[in-house]
Design a protein around this motif. Structure first.
Motif, mmCIF file in Angstrom:
data_model
loop_
_atom_site.group_PDB
_atom_site.id
_atom_site.type_symbol
_atom_site.label_atom_id
_atom_site.label_comp_id
_atom_site.label_asym_id
_atom_site.label_seq_id
_atom_site.Cartn_x
_atom_site.Cartn_y
_atom_site.Cartn_z
ATOM 1 N N GLN A 152 -20.072 14.061 -33.406
ATOM 2 C CA GLN A 152 -20.513 12.662 -33.444
ATOM 3 C C GLN A 152 -20.327 12.000 -32.083
ATOM 4 O OE1 GLN A 152 -18.097 11.154 -36.643
ATOM 5 N NE2 GLN A 152 -19.620 11.597 -38.215
ATOM 6 N N MET A 153 -19.186 12.227 -31.449
ATOM 7 C CA MET A 153 -18.955 11.657 -30.125
ATOM 8 C C MET A 153 -19.915 12.267 -29.108
ATOM 9 S SD MET A 153 -14.774 11.479 -30.096
ATOM 10 C CE MET A 153 -14.735 10.549 -28.558
ATOM 11 N N SER A 164 -5.040 18.077 -30.607
ATOM 12 C CA SER A 164 -6.268 17.366 -30.249
ATOM 13 C C SER A 164 -7.171 18.157 -29.318
ATOM 14 C CB SER A 164 -5.892 16.040 -29.570
ATOM 15 O OG SER A 164 -5.084 16.287 -28.420
ATOM 16 N N PHE A 219 -5.978 12.692 -39.295
ATOM 17 C CA PHE A 219 -7.342 12.822 -38.772
ATOM 18 C C PHE A 219 -8.180 13.806 -39.593
ATOM 19 C CE2 PHE A 219 -4.550 11.736 -35.208
ATOM 20 C CZ PHE A 219 -5.142 10.565 -34.792
ATOM 21 N N THR A 220 -7.750 14.083 -40.807
ATOM 22 C CA THR A 220 -8.488 14.984 -41.693
ATOM 23 C C THR A 220 -9.189 14.179 -42.767
ATOM 24 O OG1 THR A 220 -6.863 16.741 -41.338
ATOM 25 C CG2 THR A 220 -8.310 16.974 -43.219
ATOM 26 N N ARG A 221 -10.453 14.436 -42.956
ATOM 27 C CA ARG A 221 -11.205 13.747 -44.000
ATOM 28 C C ARG A 221 -10.779 14.251 -45.378
ATOM 29 N NH1 ARG A 221 -17.319 14.603 -42.977
ATOM 30 N NH2 ARG A 221 -16.557 16.747 -42.852
ATOM 31 N N ARG A 233 -11.171 18.719 -30.316
ATOM 32 C CA ARG A 233 -12.081 17.585 -30.125
ATOM 33 C C ARG A 233 -12.348 17.339 -28.641
ATOM 34 N NH1 ARG A 233 -10.545 11.730 -32.553
ATOM 35 N NH2 ARG A 233 -10.203 13.076 -34.370
ATOM 36 N N LYS A 286 -16.585 17.832 -36.743
ATOM 37 C CA LYS A 286 -17.555 16.779 -37.060
ATOM 38 C C LYS A 286 -17.371 15.565 -36.149
ATOM 39 C CE LYS A 286 -19.319 13.782 -40.681
ATOM 40 N NZ LYS A 286 -19.281 13.374 -42.108
ATOM 41 N N THR A 287 -16.117 15.157 -35.957
ATOM 42 C CA THR A 287 -15.857 14.013 -35.083
ATOM 43 C C THR A 287 -16.312 14.289 -33.658
ATOM 44 O OG1 THR A 287 -13.941 13.428 -36.447
ATOM 45 C CG2 THR A 287 -14.073 12.443 -34.261
ATOM 46 N N SER A 318 -12.839 18.840 -39.701
ATOM 47 C CA SER A 318 -12.930 17.393 -39.487
ATOM 48 C C SER A 318 -13.025 17.075 -38.008
ATOM 49 C CB SER A 318 -11.714 16.691 -40.106
ATOM 50 O OG SER A 318 -11.664 16.865 -41.502
ATOM 51 N N GLU A 319 -12.257 17.794 -37.193
ATOM 52 C CA GLU A 319 -12.318 17.597 -35.749
ATOM 53 C C GLU A 319 -13.681 18.006 -35.195
ATOM 54 O OE1 GLU A 319 -9.542 16.460 -33.313
ATOM 55 O OE2 GLU A 319 -9.736 15.441 -35.245
ATOM 56 N N SER A 352 -9.066 7.588 -29.548
ATOM 57 C CA SER A 352 -9.457 8.091 -30.860
ATOM 58 C C SER A 352 -8.303 8.743 -31.598
ATOM 59 C CB SER A 352 -10.602 9.110 -30.701
ATOM 60 O OG SER A 352 -10.160 10.270 -30.018
#
Length: 248
Positions: free
Chosen positions: A187-188, A66, A144-146, A69, A183-184, A180-181, A245
């Motif tokens: 966004q945050m 993590s 947590f992967t799209r 992120r 992008k997340t 993916s991390e 999250s």
């Protein structure tokens, strides 16, 4: 002055000589020679592989946990506040590292119970330990992967269509998890930026209405942003959001 140095030398010389006699200095030799058995060659290759893994450990820590992120969100937070180098990079890296340890603790415990402990007890082989140790980490990353990102790297790798997630190699899951991390995290970071951006816009509009266009808006908005962040207990909210999250 010269006499003082001579007296100090005479006083310290016996102690240095005694220390040299009582405390031997260890030596370390690294030699390259011929091996007498295939087992020695295998042991040497294992040591080289271990050193290689240790050199890549920081990359694995960043890309499969993590950490990515958390550190990006904390960087966005500092930029939104406009505090330049406060908190310092060392503080943000340390906070991101220990939050990562906290979040990944159950996963690493599962790795230890299923792979490391049986391997050290010589119950399973090295290959079996690697396969069993990768599974919990892979399960965490897949969570947590799209699907879109995972499908992208499956196509790029040109592997056969997997029937389930167990058929996807871990070297395909890792880059998909990283993007993916990213992008997340962005966004945050955007959500964190909004209230501070509103404060900057309000302060700029007030200064222009007052005709104080030569005064930098950052000098006025910074105290208000800090006051807002402290009043809402910003560090608590950001940390709680980051941890939840991942843990749900």
């Amino acid at each position: 002055m010269r006499r003082i140095f001579v007296l100090l030398f005479l006083a310290l010389f016996p102690a240095l000589a005694f220390a040299q006699q009582q405390v031997p200095i260890p030596s370390f030799n690294l030699e390259i020679g011929r091996s007498s058995s295939p087992e020695q060659v295998a042991s040497t290759l294992q040591v080289v592989a271990l050193l290689t893994v240790l050199s890549l450990a920081p990359a694995f820590l960043i890309m499969t946990t993590s950490f990515t992120r958390i550190i990006i969100v904390l960087g966005f937070l500092r930029n939104a506040l406009g505090t330049q180098q406060s908190p310092p990079n060392q503080i943000l890296l340390g906070l991101a590292l220990f939050l990562s340890f906290f979040i990944m603790a159950p996963v690493w415990k599962e790795v230890n119970d299923q792979a490391l402990a049986p391997y050290f007890q010589k119950k399973i082989s090295q290959e079996e330990a690697f396969d069993l140790g990768v599974r919990p980490i892979k399960k965490f990353m897949v969570k947590f992967t799209r699907e879109k990102d995972l499908a992208l790297f499956v196509r790029i790798a040109k592997i056969s269509r997997p029937q389930n997630i167990a058929d996807v190699p871990v070297w395909v899951v890792i880059p998909a998890f990283v993007i993916s991390e990213l992008k997340t995290a962005f966004q945050m970071g955007f959500i964190i930026y909004i209230p501070f951006l509103v404060i900057d816009m309000v302060v700029s509009s007030v200064l222009m209405a007052m005709g104080m266009m030569m005064l930098p808006p950052v000098m006025i908005s910074l105290p208000f942003k800090l006051m807002l962040f402290v009043l809402v207990d910003g560090w608590y909210l950001v940390t709680a959001s980051l941890v939840r999250s991942f843990t749900g």
